[in-house]
Design an enzyme around this catalytic site. Structure first.
Site, PDB file in Angstrom:
ATOM      1  N   GLY A 164      50.886 -61.352 -16.410  1.00  0.00           N
ATOM      2  CA  GLY A 164      49.963 -61.437 -17.542  1.00  0.00           C
ATOM      3  C   GLY A 164      50.021 -60.175 -18.374  1.00  0.00           C
ATOM      4  O   GLY A 164      50.452 -59.115 -17.898  1.00  0.00           O
ATOM      5  N   LYS A 165      49.600 -60.288 -19.622  1.00  0.00           N
ATOM      6  CA  LYS A 165      49.620 -59.131 -20.510  1.00  0.00           C
ATOM      7  C   LYS A 165      48.544 -59.290 -21.561  1.00  0.00           C
ATOM      8  O   LYS A 165      48.334 -60.377 -22.104  1.00  0.00           O
ATOM      9  CB  LYS A 165      50.993 -58.998 -21.180  1.00  0.00           C
ATOM     10  CG  LYS A 165      51.144 -57.727 -22.004  1.00  0.00           C
ATOM     11  CD  LYS A 165      52.577 -57.551 -22.493  1.00  0.00           C
ATOM     12  CE  LYS A 165      52.751 -56.246 -23.250  1.00  0.00           C
ATOM     13  NZ  LYS A 165      54.124 -56.039 -23.708  1.00  0.00           N
ATOM     14  N   ARG A 167      46.020 -56.822 -24.667  1.00  0.00           N
ATOM     15  CA  ARG A 167      46.162 -55.792 -25.696  1.00  0.00           C
ATOM     16  C   ARG A 167      46.195 -54.384 -25.107  1.00  0.00           C
ATOM     17  O   ARG A 167      46.785 -53.474 -25.676  1.00  0.00           O
ATOM     18  CB  ARG A 167      44.997 -55.886 -26.684  1.00  0.00           C
ATOM     19  CG  ARG A 167      45.017 -57.097 -27.592  1.00  0.00           C
ATOM     20  CD  ARG A 167      43.781 -57.169 -28.451  1.00  0.00           C
ATOM     21  NE  ARG A 167      42.587 -57.418 -27.660  1.00  0.00           N
ATOM     22  CZ  ARG A 167      41.356 -57.466 -28.154  1.00  0.00           C
ATOM     23  NH1 ARG A 167      41.166 -57.254 -29.441  1.00  0.00           N
ATOM     24  NH2 ARG A 167      40.317 -57.725 -27.380  1.00  0.00           N
ATOM     25  N   GLY A 169      46.791 -53.608 -21.598  1.00  0.00           N
ATOM     26  CA  GLY A 169      47.398 -53.440 -20.287  1.00  0.00           C
ATOM     27  C   GLY A 169      48.158 -54.680 -19.859  1.00  0.00           C
ATOM     28  O   GLY A 169      48.303 -55.649 -20.610  1.00  0.00           O
ATOM     29  N   VAL A 171      49.118 -57.268 -16.212  1.00  0.00           N
ATOM     30  CA  VAL A 171      48.765 -57.674 -14.858  1.00  0.00           C
ATOM     31  C   VAL A 171      50.046 -58.000 -14.115  1.00  0.00           C
ATOM     32  O   VAL A 171      50.867 -58.784 -14.602  1.00  0.00           O
ATOM     33  CB  VAL A 171      47.820 -58.886 -14.850  1.00  0.00           C
ATOM     34  CG1 VAL A 171      47.457 -59.263 -13.415  1.00  0.00           C
ATOM     35  CG2 VAL A 171      46.554 -58.580 -15.644  1.00  0.00           C
ATOM     36  N   ASP A 261      32.582 -60.499 -22.353  1.00  0.00           N
ATOM     37  CA  ASP A 261      33.838 -61.152 -22.754  1.00  0.00           C
ATOM     38  C   ASP A 261      34.152 -62.299 -21.798  1.00  0.00           C
ATOM     39  O   ASP A 261      35.285 -62.463 -21.350  1.00  0.00           O
ATOM     40  CB  ASP A 261      34.985 -60.138 -22.774  1.00  0.00           C
ATOM     41  CG  ASP A 261      36.224 -60.669 -23.493  1.00  0.00           C
ATOM     42  OD1 ASP A 261      36.083 -61.626 -24.282  1.00  0.00           O
ATOM     43  OD2 ASP A 261      37.325 -60.140 -23.265  1.00  0.00           O
TER      44      ASP A 261
END
Length: 431
Positions: A164-165, A167, A169, A171, A261
């Site tokens: 995963g990516k 804004r 960082g 994962v 969020d």
């Protein structure tokens, strides 16, 4: 002097010290022709004069030609070659020295790292899992494992692949002693105190449990739910949100926290089909002693698609913690809508979609969302089949009370949890 049948000659030339040297002699003819003239390729200044009678070279007095402008004497050529050789040798020596120094430095660092790693391995007993270490931790501060243990684990992590990516960082799936872990890599910019506007990147690791099913967003795209699966997801997510919102007192306590969020991409699915809430990068906590909200310095906002009306129209009271909690509840209502669409009833199920997918662009602006949510007071559309199913009908009522336009009219996380707990109990669902 020359007396025999031959060619008499006299040569004057410049030696390596720049002095003139006179030489005379006789060249005999032996089938070859002697030319009494200088070569244009001569390396030194010289003059040759010849005569053809006995002892004639006694009277020859050749003189050196004037120096050619720009052409250095022979000894300067030698000096230049010497200087070039010395320079090349010095440069080679310096290069070899630098390479050897950095190789030695690198090897020393590797040996030190290996030594520290061996010491760290001894510090954490073999066989301990992450859950074992967490259960053994007794700091009571809520900060997790001791710093030394955290650093030890970070050095022993093997990064497998990026999963995963965002804004700020990435994962990664990682392995620690054969155990799968999720590693969130944060990128931060360090700016030197004496250099404005430049810097270098460093990485910060956040190591957590790894959940193979990924996020709720990924899970719902490829998985349909039955009634029990829907209730299991909704109830476990409500339990997690209730835990965040509730202050727990005691040595193992925690402050009340608002997520800010909440969305399907920030909810992970465990192997048993329950949810856990992740990514607290925008969370705020409530300090009950001072009655203040600890707001982070970051200017980041939540995800526009999931923002509550009071966030979109900027009427949220930033000094009241309850306002942040109610904004979370609105987002939770949208997440439940995403879940309910994927619940099969009567052989019918809707395809997965994000909230407001048919009302705003794929990347909506604040104005897009404000127009739909605040001005038109619209909410995600539901299918007619929901009214014919008892579970979906109850879920529709629940989510409608969560995404109410007036924050004061919304349910609390505890109320949502209790409502869903009754439904779970009626279905005899084990969580």
């Amino acid at each position: 002097m020359c007396r025999t049948n031959g060619q008499c000659f006299a040569i004057i030339e410049e030696d390596e010290h720049g002095e003139a040297v006179l030489t005379s002699g006789c060249m005999k003819y032996e089938g070859s022709h002697f030319q009494c003239k200088d070569s244009p390729n001569a390396q030194t200044r010289r003059t040759i004069e010849c005569c053809a009678t006995d002892l004639c070279n006694r009277d020859l007095q050749p003189t050196l030609p004037p120096p050619i402008p720009g052409k250095p004497p022979l000894w300067n050529d030698h000096l230049l070659a010497f200087l070039i050789s010395v320079t090349v040798c010095c440069f080679t020596l310096v290069t070899i020295t630098v390479v050897c120094y950095y190789r030695f430095k690198l090897q020393t660092a590797r040996r030190r790292y290996q030594r520290d790693l061996e010491q760290d391995e001894a510090f954490i007993p073999v066989g301990d899992s992450l859950k074992d270490l967490i259960s053994q931790s007794s700091t009571g501060s809520g900060s997790g494992l001791p710093l030394l243990v955290q650093r030890t684990i970070a050095k022993q992590i093997q990064m497998v692949r990026q999963i995963g990516k965002g804004r700020y960082g990435e994962v990664w799936l990682g392995r620690w002693r054969g155990e799968k872990v999720a590693v969130k890599v944060f990128f931060t910019r360090f700016i030197a105190a004496d250099i404005k506007g430049t810097g270098t990147f460093t990485q910060l690791f956040l190591i957590t449990d790894y959940h193979e099913n990924g996020s709720l967003y990924d899970y719902l795209k490829y998985t349909t739910l039955d009634t029990k699966g829907l209730l299991r997801l909704a109830f476990s997510a409500a339990c997690g949100l209730c835990h965040l919102h509730t202050e727990i007192y005691g040595t193992q306590g925690k402050p009340a926290i608002a997520h800010r969020d909440l969305k399907s991409k920030n909810i992970l699915i465990k192997k048993n089909g329950t949810c856990c809430i992740a990514d607290l990068g925008l969370a705020v906590k409530y300090n009950s002693d001072t009655n203040e909200v600890d707001i982070p310095l970051s200017t980041r906002m939540g995800t526009r698609r999931y923002m509550a009306p009071e966030v979109l129209d900027e009427t949220l009271n930033k000094n009241q913690f309850q306002a942040y909690i109610m904004a979370d509840i609105y987002s939770y209502g949208l997440v439940v809508w995403e879940m309910a669409r994927r619940c099969v009833t009567g052989g019918i199920v809707e395809e997965y979609q994000l909230p407001y997918w048919d009302m705003v662009p794929s990347e909506p602006s604040y104005e897009d969302m404000r127009e739909v949510v605040c001005v038109k007071v619209m909410r995600p559309v539901v299918s007619n089949r929901w009214n014919s199913d008892e579970c979906l009908r109850s879920m529709l009522k629940l989510m409608s009370e969560c995404w109410a336009h007036n924050p004061a009219s919304r349910l609390t996380a505890l109320r949502v949890k209790k409502t869903l707990a009754k439904m779970v109990e009626s279905q005899d669902i084990k969580i």
